[in-house]
Design an enzyme around this catalytic site. Structure first.
Site, PDB file in Angstrom:
ATOM      1  CB  ALA A   1      86.592  67.136  58.615  1.00  7.88           C
TER       2      ALA A   1
ATOM      3  N   GLY B   1      82.807  72.354  51.379  1.00 12.44           N
ATOM      4  CA  GLY B   1      82.679  71.300  52.385  1.00 12.44           C
ATOM      5  C   GLY B   1      83.751  70.249  52.250  1.00 12.44           C
ATOM      6  CG  ASN B   2      85.022  68.179  55.363  1.00 11.66           C
ATOM      7  OD1 ASN B   2      84.537  67.152  55.825  1.00 11.66           O
ATOM      8  ND2 ASN B   2      85.008  69.331  56.019  1.00 11.66           N
ATOM      9  NE  ARG B   3      85.084  61.965  49.229  1.00 11.75           N
ATOM     10  CZ  ARG B   3      85.737  60.983  48.650  1.00 11.75           C
ATOM     11  NH1 ARG B   3      86.949  61.187  48.195  1.00 11.75           N
ATOM     12  NH2 ARG B   3      85.200  59.794  48.535  1.00 11.75           N
ATOM     13  CB  SER B   4      84.097  64.531  57.569  1.00  9.82           C
ATOM     14  OG  SER B   4      83.906  63.890  58.801  1.00  9.82           O
TER      15      SER B   4
END
Ligand code: C5P
Length: 225
Positions: A96, A29-32
């Protein structure tokens, strides 16, 4: 302002960040956080637009007065965008989207074994949804907006990305250790395919959202003639 200058318009916004599963309990995943996408959806609704929000892995509550579709992976986000795009006067891709996903999904939880090094995780590319919808334009005069997070050479990288993606507007954020992600504030420059450059000073994500909708509104008005 809260003038209903988007009344009669249908806008599609993506928000959050995709999650690409590795096994039943893990994902890439990502930090959005979804805050910017949600601010875009809420401000468009406040300005009279009919809003469809496609939310990927967000932790923030659904904005009021907006149709929300929840998705997980980039493939799900792509399917939802392609389905909703023909009805949209504008598409704002604030989510994102993971550039890569694990090549294989393990149906059982991947286990550690004593004395054995873990296997590498092979990745494959996800399709670039923004480039695809920019090239396709599901509706004549549709305005397509992308987002980019850059850590260096923000303007040069932003211009190159705008050209590569083929969108009308690109919102370029400078990101760093303590900047933007999960924050209530944003600082950005919005680049236009027409060569325009609109700096947005540090401020609430709603302020950036209003600048984006101003630019979208002007382009829709131009297209209408
Ligand atoms: O290439 P990059 O990930 O920096 O581009 C960011 C922009 O492209 C965002 O608007 C994002 O929603 C979109 N994107 C996409 N599909 C991808 C990767 C990014 O639509 N696979």
């Amino acid at each position: 302002g809260t003038a209903p200058d988007l009344a009669g318009r249908h806008v599609l916004v993506t928000s959050g960040g995709t999650r690409e599963p590795l096994d039943p309990v893990r994902y890439l995943g990502n930090r959005s956080s979804g805050r910017q996408g949600h601010a875009l959806a809420a401000t468009a609704a406040a300005r009279g637009a009919e809003v469809t929000l496609i939310a990927a892995g967000v932790e923030v509550p659904d904005p009021a007065g907006v149709t929300v579709r929840r998705v997980g992976t980039a493939a799900e986000l792509r399917a939802a965008v392609l389905e909703a795009a023909p009805a949209a006067d504008a598409v704002v891709m604030a989510a994102a989207v993971a550039d890569f996903r694990p090549a294989h999904y393990a149906t059982g939880k991947i286990k550690k074994r004593d004395g054995v090094e873990p296997d590498p995780i092979p990745l494959v590319r996800n399709p670039d949804i923004l480039a695809e919808i920019s090239a396709r334009r599901a509706r004549p005069g549709q305005v397509v907006v992308g987002f980019a997070a850059e850590t260096d050479d923000v303007l040069a990288n932003g211009r190159a990305k705008l050209a590569r993606k083929g969108c009308d507007l690109l919102v370029v954020n400078e990101v760093g250790a303590e900047k933007v992600f999960g924050s209530d504030h944003n600082e950005a420059v919005v680049l236009g395919a027409d060569g325009s450059r609109t700096p947005v000073p540090h401020g609430p994500k709603e302020d950036l959202a209003d600048v984006v909708w101003d630019l979208v509104r002007d382009r829709l008005a131009d297209a209408r003639g």
